[in-house]
Design an enzyme around this catalytic site. Structure first.
Site, PDB file in Angstrom:
ATOM      1  N   HIS A 186      -0.598   7.472 -17.963  1.00 57.16           N
ATOM      2  CA  HIS A 186       0.504   7.902 -16.975  1.00 57.16           C
ATOM      3  C   HIS A 186       0.334   7.974 -15.622  1.00 57.16           C
ATOM      4  O   HIS A 186      -0.821   7.990 -15.264  1.00 57.16           O
ATOM      5  CB  HIS A 186       0.940   9.127 -17.872  1.00 57.16           C
ATOM      6  CG  HIS A 186       2.318   9.624 -17.593  1.00 57.16           C
ATOM      7  ND1 HIS A 186       3.435   8.628 -17.302  1.00 57.16           N
ATOM      8  CD2 HIS A 186       2.726  10.905 -17.242  1.00 57.16           C
ATOM      9  CE1 HIS A 186       4.504   9.398 -16.956  1.00 57.16           C
ATOM     10  NE2 HIS A 186       3.986  10.724 -16.867  1.00 57.16           N
ATOM     11  N   ASP A 242       7.454  14.727 -11.897  1.00 54.67           N
ATOM     12  CA  ASP A 242       7.199  13.605 -12.777  1.00 54.67           C
ATOM     13  C   ASP A 242       8.653  13.072 -12.765  1.00 54.67           C
ATOM     14  O   ASP A 242       9.262  13.539 -13.763  1.00 54.67           O
ATOM     15  CB  ASP A 242       6.548  14.106 -14.082  1.00 54.67           C
ATOM     16  CG  ASP A 242       6.412  12.812 -14.881  1.00 54.67           C
ATOM     17  OD1 ASP A 242       6.764  11.817 -14.841  1.00 54.67           O
ATOM     18  OD2 ASP A 242       5.569  12.713 -16.084  1.00 54.67           O
ATOM     19  N   CYS A 287       6.068   3.919 -15.916  1.00 56.08           N
ATOM     20  CA  CYS A 287       5.561   5.471 -15.191  1.00 56.08           C
ATOM     21  C   CYS A 287       4.941   4.967 -13.742  1.00 56.08           C
ATOM     22  O   CYS A 287       5.428   5.809 -12.994  1.00 56.08           O
ATOM     23  CB  CYS A 287       4.755   6.193 -16.089  1.00 56.08           C
ATOM     24  SG  CYS A 287       3.348   5.401 -16.715  1.00 56.08           S
TER      25      CYS A 287
END
Length: 661
Positions: free
Chosen positions: A267, A282, A225
């Site tokens: 994250h 995202d 991520c």
């Protein structure tokens, strides 16, 4: 310092600004006299304990400032003069390390888009009041700015086909061939990353294997991520769009309903500056998902996480700095932990709200009730502790209602799934049920599937105008009759299921006798004993191949312990859809008795009853075939018909059993 073949070329790991004497004087008036003009920008390794490697990414990002650190974490920045009108000419020379990407200042006018602070430092501005959206969500849009996704179709198709030829600089240049605005530039980068960069599941467990450098990510086309977010930021900067990486907590892979968050961030995502406001993306979650059972990544594009409305983004993303929530008012970590987590598919499939709004539910008198509101008719199903049992789910035109009865006290996991136009149900909600009382009077049949009761879906499948709109039918004598209209060309099949019987497929249908009167179908039901039963309804279009499709079921309830109805007579293939049986309805006839028969049969020449002897049936003026037979010496009795008067072959249509003497 590295000398190239050209003696006039020098590679220096620093920013060099060449300006006139006049400009020096101007510069001196703006510099902080306490600052060290020769100090190099320090590494931003300040996120201590970040599991996913944000710290490593920051260490690789020399000479950049993202603007998302709390003020106390901001390090001393070097002073940079960007421009002085009418004070001479300025030449800016940028020299980058091998792994860094040029910013293409001239080509994409990045210098005009990046906003400097009062000292001239070029950095994205912090989000302010005009960036904030109202909380809670106003249901107006899933996006933080008006978008017509149809206008992106050509750009999306082009961007998804671009391949890496050399480095990131050329990749961005190729991606932007069809992009003519900052929004389109961001869209092209988003589409490319979501369709080409795979989440590295194995490296996520081994920090030493994680790829953070853009060159490594582009070579392996795998990362985690923080790598997604870092790559997205660097590509946006090359394209001339302000972008920052935002670390924080997430309700992603491995999240357990109701869990608390502390310590390391797990994250990272991005904020991009478009049309005067910050917006959230995202690309990790936009690219696909990790299967919880196999721990394998699958590319599955998710539009939801592109410019997501902040009031929806906060449901599964909590940033380290509350300003990056882009919400008014911002939410606390405790609110984030306790809030209901609506998964992206909840909104992708057109759902608006769910009640209760908390992830943990306490049952009341052994029951929990959940309702969902949606924009359009939607199919739902549920699982309690991994099984489709112990609940009643009824469909509504704009949502559903679910009543759950946990079979034991304690904690239970409730999952709710929804299905749109695709053939696959997707998980949209998860609840934790706390049950401190079990209502043993509610024992639902294990074969009671979802949904219960007629709905918009049964109408869509050809069943309309039901005699019973409520999904639960109570009968005191163990008998009931249910009717509904059936569209032309649709066949109906019904079966009865209970935990204590009927058992076989034959007996499941023998307690139901189906009558067809024009466009109406009637189901006569006789229960074998007291209890709760599922009456399942199936349909099939006669011209189509394949099996009958389950549509819905009723819950039949009978508390009379004296109920003990026999099965209906067995019917054979020649029993026509429009035939009607008036008597005898019991499939078991008394021994040594005269039994009357009355049926409406279509398209036949003769009819008879065959037992020990043969008794003909006659056609009366009302169109019914009537007669009687004696069951003496019989174990079975059949109704037979002759369809063609020119032949002598009779077909069996009904079969009765005779009680032992």
């Amino acid at each position: 310092m590295e000398l190239k073949k050209d003696s006039n070329a020098v590679a220096i790991d620093m920013l060099l600004i060449v300006h006139s004497e006049k400009r020096r004087a101007a510069q001196a008036t703006h510099l902080d006299p306490q600052a060290n003009p020769g100090a190099l920008l320090q590494n931003r390794g300040g996120f201590q304990g970040v599991r996913n490697g944000i710290r490593k990414w920051q260490e690789l990002e020399e000479n950049s400032f993202q603007g998302n650190l709390p003020e106390k974490q901001c390090l001393q920045q070097p002073q940079v003069i960007t421009s002085y009108d009418n004070q001479g000419t300025q030449l800016t020379v940028e020299i980058h390390p091998q792994d860094a990407m040029p910013q293409l200042l001239k080509k994409f006018s990045l210098a005009k888009r990046l906003q400097g602070d009062k000292n001239g430092n070029m950095r994205p501005r912090q989000p302010g009041g005009k960036d904030a959206h109202a909380y809670p969500w106003d249901r107006s849009s899933l996006k933080s700015m008006p978008l017509d996704l149809r206008l992106f179709e050509k750009l999306d198709a082009s961007a998804s086909q671009v391949t890496v030829k050399s480095g990131l600089n050329e990749l961005v240049s190729d991606l932007l061939q069809e992009a003519h605005s900052d929004l389109e530039r961001v869209r092209a980068i988003w589409i490319w990353i979501c369709h080409h960069i795979e989440y590295d599941v194995e490296a996520a467990q081994e920090k030493d294997r994680q790829a953070f450098k853009p060159t490594d990510i582009l070579r392996t086309q795998k990362t985690n991520c923080d790598g997604y977010a870092g790559l997205f930021e660097r590509m946006c900067r090359v394209a001339g769009v302000q972008c920052v990486t935002v670390p924080g907590y997430s309700k992603g892979f491995g999240y357990q309903t109701g869990q608390s968050f502390s310590g390391e961030f797990d994250h990272a995502w991005n904020a991009v500056y478009l049309e005067g406001r910050w917006h959230l993306v995202d690309s990790t979650w936009g690219s696909g998902l990790v299967d919880t059972t196999t721990s394998k990544f699958t590319f599955l594009y998710n539009e939801f996480y592109f410019l997501t409305h902040p009031a929806l983004f906060i449901e599964d993303h909590f940033p380290d700095n509350k300003n990056w929530q882009l919400l008014k008012p911002p939410q606390s970590l405790r609110q984030f932990e306790n809030s209901m987590y609506h998964k992206s598919e909840f909104y992708n499939k057109g759902m608006l709200s769910a009640h209760p709004e908390t992830s943990m539910i306490r049952t009341v008198n052994g029951k929990a009730t959940i309702t969902i509101e949606s924009r359009a008719p939607t199919l739902f199903m549920f699982m309690l502790n991994g099984k489709q049992e112990h609940g009643l789910l009824s469909l509504r035109k704009n949502g559903m209602k679910l009543e759950v009865y946990p079979p034991t006290m304690g904690t239970h996991k409730l999952q709710i799934f929804a299905k749109g136009n695709s053939e696959i149900y997707s998980s949209v909600l998860e609840y934790t049920l706390k049950c401190n009382y079990v209502d043993f009077s509610v024992q639902l049949p294990s074969e009671l599937h979802q949904p219960v009761g007629p709905s918009w879906f049964s109408e869509q499948m050809g069943i309309t105008k039901p005699s019973h709109s409520d999904p639960i039918i109570h009968t005191s004598d163990g008998r009931c009759a249910i009717s509904f209209s059936v569209e032309e060309g649709v066949s109906v099949l019904a079966s009865l299921h209970g935990d204590d019987g009927p058992i076989t497929e034959e007996t499941q249908r023998r307690y139901i006798f189906q009558l067809n009167r024009g466009k109406r179908t009637e189901l006569k039901v006789q229960l074998p004993h007291a209890g709760k039963f599922a009456l399942k309804i199936f349909v099939k279009k006669r011209q189509e191949q394949g099996n009958f499709i389950f549509v819905f079921n009723y819950l039949l309830c009978c508390a009379n312990t004296k109920v003990n109805w026999p099965m209906f007579p067995e019917s054979f293939g020649n029993w026509g859809q429009d035939n009607e049986l008036l008597e005898p309805l019991s499939g078991v006839l008394p021994a040594n008795r005269n039994v009357a028969f009355k049926l409406k049969l279509h398209g036949i020449a003769k009819a008879l009853v065959k037992g020990q002897d043969t008794w003909p049936l006659t056609l009366n003026p009302e169109g019914y075939w009537e007669g009687s037979c004696n069951t003496a010496g019989c174990q079975e009795v059949y109704v037979m018909v002759l369809e063609n008067a020119n032949h002598n072959f009779y077909s069996y249509i009904l079969k009765y059993k005779v009680n032992d003497q």
